[in-house]
Design a protein around this motif. Sequence first.
Motif, PDB file in Angstrom:
ATOM      1  N   GLN A 138       0.812  -1.211   0.000  1.00  0.00           N
ATOM      2  CA  GLN A 138       0.000   0.000   0.000  1.00  0.00           C
ATOM      3  C   GLN A 138       0.846   1.262   0.000  1.00  0.00           C
ATOM      4  O   GLN A 138       0.477   2.261  -0.618  1.00  0.00           O
ATOM      5  N   LEU A 139       1.985   1.216   0.670  1.00  0.00           N
ATOM      6  CA  LEU A 139       2.885   2.370   0.614  1.00  0.00           C
ATOM      7  C   LEU A 139       3.366   2.613  -0.810  1.00  0.00           C
ATOM      8  O   LEU A 139       3.462   3.765  -1.250  1.00  0.00           O
ATOM      9  N   MET A 176       0.552   4.278  -2.611  1.00  0.00           N
ATOM     10  CA  MET A 176       0.367   5.658  -2.158  1.00  0.00           C
ATOM     11  C   MET A 176       1.447   6.583  -2.704  1.00  0.00           C
ATOM     12  O   MET A 176       1.196   7.764  -2.943  1.00  0.00           O
ATOM     13  N   LYS A 177       2.651   6.040  -2.940  1.00  0.00           N
ATOM     14  CA  LYS A 177       3.744   6.852  -3.493  1.00  0.00           C
ATOM     15  C   LYS A 177       3.392   7.423  -4.863  1.00  0.00           C
ATOM     16  O   LYS A 177       3.912   8.463  -5.248  1.00  0.00           O
ATOM     17  N   TYR A 218       1.321  10.365  -3.483  1.00  0.00           N
ATOM     18  CA  TYR A 218       2.067  11.115  -2.456  1.00  0.00           C
ATOM     19  C   TYR A 218       3.508  10.613  -2.430  1.00  0.00           C
ATOM     20  O   TYR A 218       3.851   9.732  -1.633  1.00  0.00           O
ATOM     21  N   GLU A 256       6.221  11.471  -1.217  1.00  0.00           N
ATOM     22  CA  GLU A 256       6.994  11.561   0.020  1.00  0.00           C
ATOM     23  C   GLU A 256       6.325  10.835   1.188  1.00  0.00           C
ATOM     24  O   GLU A 256       6.678  11.056   2.352  1.00  0.00           O
ATOM     25  N   VAL A 257       5.406   9.933   0.906  1.00  0.00           N
ATOM     26  CA  VAL A 257       4.661   9.259   1.969  1.00  0.00           C
ATOM     27  C   VAL A 257       5.587   8.531   2.937  1.00  0.00           C
ATOM     28  O   VAL A 257       5.354   8.535   4.145  1.00  0.00           O
ATOM     29  N   GLN A 258       6.639   7.919   2.450  1.00  0.00           N
ATOM     30  CA  GLN A 258       7.538   7.147   3.310  1.00  0.00           C
ATOM     31  C   GLN A 258       8.183   8.029   4.389  1.00  0.00           C
ATOM     32  O   GLN A 258       8.419   7.572   5.499  1.00  0.00           O
ATOM     33  N   GLU A 259       8.429   9.288   4.055  1.00  0.00           N
ATOM     34  CA  GLU A 259       9.042  10.208   5.010  1.00  0.00           C
ATOM     35  C   GLU A 259       8.117  10.504   6.198  1.00  0.00           C
ATOM     36  O   GLU A 259       8.576  10.895   7.264  1.00  0.00           O
ATOM     37  N   HIS A 260       6.822  10.337   6.004  1.00  0.00           N
ATOM     38  CA  HIS A 260       5.844  10.668   7.034  1.00  0.00           C
ATOM     39  C   HIS A 260       5.231   9.429   7.687  1.00  0.00           C
ATOM     40  O   HIS A 260       4.520   9.539   8.680  1.00  0.00           O
ATOM     41  N   PHE A 261       5.498   8.279   7.126  1.00  0.00           N
ATOM     42  CA  PHE A 261       4.916   7.037   7.630  1.00  0.00           C
ATOM     43  C   PHE A 261       5.638   6.592   8.900  1.00  0.00           C
ATOM     44  O   PHE A 261       6.860   6.564   8.947  1.00  0.00           O
TER      45      PHE A 261
END
Length: 105
Positions: free
Chosen positions: A19-20, A23-24, A27, A29-34
Amino acid sequence: GERAEELGEMGEQEAIEQQLQEMKKVYPEVQEHFTEGYVKAWSEDPYALGGPSWPGPGDVTAYLKDLQSPHGKIHFAGEHTSILRSTMEGALRSGIRAAQEVQES
């Protein structure tokens, strides 16, 4: 649906990573906020069985007020009593609404 069943059969970490990656696409930069993820297979939940509400055109406008109305001392909550159908947020907001109604009564 079929995609949800596939995700439910994956290991938790595999499903989160999958799912990450999806989502990338939206978004980057999602990994930076996960920080943490959790997997819930709703089709395996004995109280939900993966059955969200899907109102037809005009149903929310026609029935929402009735779905939210108490019946005697019984107050109703659930995603189906919210404008945010088929979402956890709708379920949570409806619980808050029903709790406030009980408190005020």
